[in-house]
Structure formats: C-alpha cells, structure tokens
Scaffold this motif. Structure first.
Motif, mmCIF file in Angstrom:
data_model
loop_
_atom_site.group_PDB
_atom_site.id
_atom_site.type_symbol
_atom_site.label_atom_id
_atom_site.label_comp_id
_atom_site.label_asym_id
_atom_site.label_seq_id
_atom_site.Cartn_x
_atom_site.Cartn_y
_atom_site.Cartn_z
ATOM 1 N N GLU A 133 14.333 -6.245 -4.074
ATOM 2 C CA GLU A 133 13.815 -5.363 -3.018
ATOM 3 C C GLU A 133 12.622 -5.982 -2.307
ATOM 4 O O GLU A 133 11.748 -5.269 -1.826
ATOM 5 N N GLU A 138 5.447 -8.597 -0.773
ATOM 6 C CA GLU A 138 6.101 -7.453 -0.141
ATOM 7 C C GLU A 138 6.435 -6.351 -1.143
ATOM 8 O O GLU A 138 6.794 -5.243 -0.754
ATOM 9 N N ARG A 139 6.335 -6.651 -2.429
ATOM 10 C CA ARG A 139 6.673 -5.679 -3.460
ATOM 11 C C ARG A 139 5.858 -4.407 -3.255
ATOM 12 O O ARG A 139 4.655 -4.436 -3.102
ATOM 13 N N LEU A 140 6.559 -3.282 -3.229
ATOM 14 C CA LEU A 140 5.894 -1.992 -3.011
ATOM 15 C C LEU A 140 5.410 -1.407 -4.326
ATOM 16 O O LEU A 140 6.020 -1.604 -5.380
ATOM 17 N N ARG A 142 4.709 1.392 -7.138
ATOM 18 C CA ARG A 142 5.611 2.377 -7.736
ATOM 19 C C ARG A 142 5.185 3.809 -7.438
ATOM 20 O O ARG A 142 5.961 4.730 -7.610
ATOM 21 N N VAL A 144 3.388 6.541 -4.603
ATOM 22 C CA VAL A 144 3.192 6.700 -3.160
ATOM 23 C C VAL A 144 1.828 7.318 -2.875
ATOM 24 O O VAL A 144 1.262 8.028 -3.705
ATOM 25 N N THR A 149 3.969 7.204 1.682
ATOM 26 C CA THR A 149 4.313 5.784 1.750
ATOM 27 C C THR A 149 3.726 5.047 0.550
ATOM 28 O O THR A 149 2.725 5.469 -0.022
ATOM 29 N N ALA A 150 4.356 3.943 0.205
ATOM 30 C CA ALA A 150 3.880 3.106 -0.895
ATOM 31 C C ALA A 150 3.263 1.839 -0.309
ATOM 32 O O ALA A 150 3.860 1.205 0.566
ATOM 33 N N PRO A 151 2.087 1.444 -0.804
ATOM 34 C CA PRO A 151 1.470 0.215 -0.303
ATOM 35 C C PRO A 151 2.147 -1.017 -0.903
ATOM 36 O O PRO A 151 2.655 -0.982 -2.023
ATOM 37 N N SER A 152 2.144 -2.101 -0.161
ATOM 38 C CA SER A 152 2.662 -3.364 -0.673
ATOM 39 C C SER A 152 1.587 -4.037 -1.530
ATOM 40 O O SER A 152 0.398 -3.698 -1.451
ATOM 41 N N TRP A 155 -1.083 -5.383 0.683
ATOM 42 C CA TRP A 155 -2.054 -4.355 1.091
ATOM 43 C C TRP A 155 -3.039 -4.083 -0.046
ATOM 44 O O TRP A 155 -4.243 -3.967 0.185
#
Length: 184
Positions: A133, A138-140, A142, A144, A149-152, A155
């Motif tokens: 994914e 870029e992994r989000l 776990r 939100v 939204t989930a941060p990468s 981020w």
C-alpha cells in the motif's frame, strides 16, 4: 562520513536520500534538546522564565510523549504504554508538562531517551515495510486524525522535526535564563 559539531551533534547529511535527510534533521533537533538539558539538576529542570510555566523538564516529558504518540500510537496503532496509558488526557491535557516537576532528572532523561529509541525502531520498521500500500515514507499511520485522514510517515517525521525545532527555541531561552549558556 558524518560531521559532528562542537556540541557533539551529528550534522544532517548534505547529500542523501529523503529518509536519511529527514531522519538526519530530526536527530539533530533531538540532540539539540539533549544538549540544552545536559548537566542540569532537578531545580534547574523545574525553573521557569518570564510569565511562562514552561520548564526544561516539562519539555523533556512533553517531547517523550510526542515521540510515543506519533511513532507508536499514530503510526503503528499501538496502545499507549506507561506512563501515558494512565492519564486522563481530557481532564488534564497538560499532564506531561505539569507532572514533570515530580520527576528526577534521571527519570526525565530516561523517559525521553527511551521514547526516542523506541521511535527510531518504529520508524525503521515502517520504512522497511512492504505492505503493498505504498510503504516507506508514503506509509500511512494506522490511526486517523480527528478529520478522518491518516498522516503519512513523511508527515509524521516533518511534524516531529517542527515540534522539536519550535520547542528548542524555548529551551534556548530557558537554558540562558538559568546559567547564561547560549548557542544556536
């Protein structure tokens, strides 16, 4: 070869990939906080300046919490660990800042250093994942955010660096008010 400054902090790499550059800047900011708190006793870690209630001990405990919040709880979805799991954050949102006054310098530094060590391991784990994914930066996370939204991971690393940089400005003022020590 890693360049080290006069305070013993590893300089961020001048020419590296994005993960190494982001982690280099974050580690530099972490080392700056440690430098500002170095050699201080309990009285100094509890000292305030001007009208602020902020202390260097409070900064250590707050940033230990921030490390665990973003790298363990948000990024990996882990449950909160001691001491964070016993806090009613809704009733006492400044617990980390306030409770630091009851901790010894050794306890505060150990809590912070352990959080940093755990964060480093958790970030390395996330960077090495290939979950199909969009792993790596870029992994989000776990968990939100309140907006859904989930941060990468990118981020989260930028946010941690910003949090340290902002609070290291406070640490500069607090340390200078204690013993006149200045620098960066």
């Amino acid at each position: 070869m890693t360049d080290v400054d006069a305070q013993g902090r590893a300089e961020p790499p001048l020419a590296a990939g994005e993960p190494a550059t982001l982690l280099g800047f974050l580690d530099f900011q972490r080392a700056t906080l440690e430098w500002k708190c170095e050699g201080l006793d309990a009285t100094a870690l509890r000292a305030t300046t001007a009208a602020s209630a902020m202390t260097l001990g409070g900064l250590l405990k707050h940033l230990a919490y921030v490390e665990d919040h973003w790298c363990s709880w948000a990024l990996h979805g882990h449950v909160r660990q001691p001491p964070w799991d016993a806090v009613d954050w809704a009733a006492d949102p400044d617990w980390d800042w306030r409770s630091a006054a009851g901790d010894s310098p050794a306890e505060l530094l150990a809590l912070w250093r352990n959080s940093v060590s755990r964060s480093r391991s958790l970030v390395a784990e996330a960077l090495s994942e290939d979950d199909g994914e969009g792993g790596g930066l870029e992994r989000l996370g776990r968990r939100v955010l309140p907006n859904g939204t989930a941060p990468s991971l990118r981020w989260i690393l930028c946010h941690l660096t910003q949090e340290y940089a902002r609070h290291n400005g406070h640490a500069d003022l607090l340390r200078e008010s204690l013993d006149g020590a200045t620098g960066e």
